[in-house]
Scaffold this active site. Structure first.
Site, PDB file in Angstrom:
ATOM      1  N   CYS A  90       0.804  -1.232   0.000  1.00  0.00           N
ATOM      2  CA  CYS A  90       0.000   0.000   0.000  1.00  0.00           C
ATOM      3  C   CYS A  90       0.832   1.275   0.000  1.00  0.00           C
ATOM      4  CB  CYS A  90      -0.937   0.013   1.206  1.00  0.00           C
ATOM      5  SG  CYS A  90      -1.936  -1.477   1.352  1.00  0.00           S
ATOM      6  N   HIS A 351      -9.300   2.587  -2.161  1.00  0.00           N
ATOM      7  CA  HIS A 351      -7.890   2.312  -1.862  1.00  0.00           C
ATOM      8  C   HIS A 351      -7.286   1.417  -2.945  1.00  0.00           C
ATOM      9  CE1 HIS A 351      -4.237   1.216   0.022  1.00  0.00           C
ATOM     10  NE2 HIS A 351      -4.678   0.335   0.904  1.00  0.00           N
ATOM     11  N   CYS A 381       0.374   2.901   5.862  1.00  0.00           N
ATOM     12  CA  CYS A 381       0.895   1.622   6.325  1.00  0.00           C
ATOM     13  C   CYS A 381       0.970   0.664   5.146  1.00  0.00           C
ATOM     14  CB  CYS A 381       0.023   1.043   7.432  1.00  0.00           C
ATOM     15  SG  CYS A 381      -1.714   0.777   6.971  1.00  0.00           S
TER      16      CYS A 381
END
Length: 395
Positions: A90, A351, A381
Site C-alpha cells: 500500500c 484504496h 501503512c
C-alpha cells in the site's frame, strides 16, 4: 553529493472506480498513463523533458513486464525513458515518490514523474499447479488479489485480521470505527459537493463500445454509496464478534495518481510555481501483524528528518486501509481528528493499492493550498509490517 531542494510542480489523480465499476475494462497501465499524461499537461512539460519514472503497482500479474514503463510509454514519454516499478504494497506510490525525490537530490535527474496505479478489478486468478500438470485431485484457483495484495505473506491471514488485532490492542470498539467510516463518507461527499477534488482529478474517458460515445468519469464512484443504517448493522468479517466490517474498511478500487517532481534549479529555469516542496520523509517497520500502527512510527521519523515539530503540522493524510488504522494512529500520536483526512479517505473514496501512497500526497498538496496552510504530513501503512511518511511544505 548534490543536495538540491525537490518540488512538486504538478499532482493529479484519476477518479477512483468501484470494484468492477467504470474502470473495469481498463488495465492499471492505462490508468497510469492517463495520470502521467495529465500531470505533465498541467504544467506544459514535454514528455521528452522527463528524466525518470517511478510508479507503484502491487498486483502486477498479467500486466506484462515493468508496468511503470508501460505507463510512461503510454503517456507519450520517449523510449529512452528510465522506468522502475515499485512494490511496497500500500505504500508503493509513496515509496515511488521518495525514490524520485532522492534521485533528484543526488543529482541524477532534474525532472521525475512518481506515482502509482492499480486495477484491483483486473487482478487475475492463478492456477499454480498447472505449470507441469496436476497429478491427481482437484485443481484450485488462487485469487491473485487476495494472495498478493490483501493477505499477510507470513501467516496467510487477511489484512483484516491485523485490523482486528489493532482494535483489540488499542481498545477501539465497533461504534468508534463505524462513526469514523460515516465521517469519512460525509467528508468525501462534502469535498465532492464543494469541488475540493476538482483540481486534483484528471477525467478518464472509458470506451463503451457498440458505436456509443465514450463515458467520461470525473469523480470517485464510492462516496455516494453511504447507507448509515446498513453500515452500522453489517456483520464483522474477520472474527466472530469482531469489530472490523466490509463497511468500515476501505473498498476495492481502480485508480492512478502521478506527481511531477523537479529540482530547484529546473523550477527556476522554467519559471514554474510549485504546489509544494518535499522537506522530509521517514519509514518504519515492526511485526507484520502490527502494520496497522506503523504510521505512528514513521511519522515522527519523517518530522525529525524534515526538522519540523508536530505542533507545526497543519494537516495530515493517513491512509484509511481500515477505519481502525486512522483512528489508532490519530490516538497514538495525539492528533486532532479535525486535521486528519479532512476530505475523507480510503474508506469512502477507495484504496487502489499501488496508487494510494501518492494519491494522499496529491490530495494533501491541494488541501494546503485550499486552506492557506503551510505544513502537511502524509503516511501510509503497508502489508508486512511497514509504513512510509512524507512531509511537504506549501510554497
Amino acid at each position: 553529493m548534490v543536495n538540491t531542494e525537490v518540488y512538486i510542480v504538478s499532482a493529479v489523480r484519476t477518479p477512483m472506480g468501484s470494484f468492477g465499476g467504470s474502470f473495469a475494462s481498463l488495465p492499471a497501465t492505462k490508468l497510469g498513463s492517463i495520470a502521467i499524461k495529465g500531470a505533465l499537461e498541467r504544467v506544459n512539460i514535454k514528455p521528452s523533458d522527463v528524466d525518470e519514472v517511478f510508479m507503484g503497482n502491487v498486483v502486477s500479474a498479467n500486466l506484462g513486464q515493468n508496468p511503470a514503463r508501460q505507463c510512461a510509454l503510454g503517456a507519450g514519454l520517449p523510449r529512452s525513458i528510465v522506468c522502475t516499478t515499485v512494490n511496497k504494497v500500500c505504500a508503493s506510490g509513496m515509496k515511488a515518490t521518495i525514490l524520485g525525490a532522492q534521485t533528484i537530490m543526488t543529482g541524477n535527474a532534474e525532472i521525475v514523474v512518481a506515482g502509482g496505479t492499480e486495477s484491483m478489478s483486473n487482478a487475475p486468478y492463478y492456477a499454480p499447479k498447472n505449470r507441469f500438470g496436476a497429478k491427481y485431485g482437484n485443481v484450485e484457483l488462487v485469487d491473485g488479489l487476495l494472495r498478493d495484495g490483501l493477505s499477510d505473506a507470513y501467516d496467510g491471514l487477511p489484512m483484516g485480521n491485523a485490523a482486528e488485532l489493532c482494535a483489540e490492542e488499542h481498545s477501539i470498539d465497533r461504534a468508534s470505527q463505524d462513526a469514523f467510516a460515516i465521517s469519512s463518507y460525509k467528508r468525501a461527499q462534502n469535498a465532492q459537493a464543494t469541488k475540493a477534488f476538482e483540481q486534483e482529478i484528471v477525467p478518464v474517458e472509458v470506451p463503451v463500445g457498440r458505436g456509443k460515445p465514450n463515458k467520461l468519469v470525473t469523480e470517485d464512484e464510492e462516496p455516494k454509496n453511504l447507507n448509515e443504517d446498513k453500515l452500522k448493522s453489517v456483520r464483522a468479517v474477520f472474527k466472530s464478534n469482531g469489530t472490523v466490517t466490509a463497511a468500515n474498511a476501505s473498498t476495492l478500487n481502480d485508480g492512478a495518481s502521478a506527481l511531477v517532481l523537479m529540482s530547484a534549479a529546473k523550477v527556476k529555469e522554467l519559471g514554474l510555481k510549485p504546489l509544494a516542496k518535499i522537506i522530509g520523509w521517514g519509514e518504519a517497520a515492526q511485526d507484520p501483524e502490527r502494520f496497522t500502527t506503523s504510521p505512528s512510527l514513521a511519522i515522527p521519523k519523517a518530522l525529525k528528518h524534515a526538522g519540523i515539530e508536530a505542533s507545526q503540522v497543519d494537516y495530515y493524510e493517513i491512509n484509511e486501509a481500515f477505519s481502525v488504522v486512522a483512528v489508532a494512529n490519530t490516538k497514538i500520536l495525539g492528533l486532532d481528528p479535525e486535521r486528519v483526512n479532512i476530505n475523507g479517505g480510503g474508506v469512502a473514496m477507495g484504496h487502489p493499492l499501488g496508487s494510494s501512497g501518492s494519491r494522499i500526497i496529491c490530495t494533501l498538496a491541494y488541501i494546503l493550498a485550499q486552506k492557506d496552510a503551510k505544513i502537511g504530513v502524509a503516511a501510509v501503512c503497508n502489508g508486512g509490517g511497514g509504513a512510509s511518511s512524507i512531509v511537504i511544505e506549501r510554497v
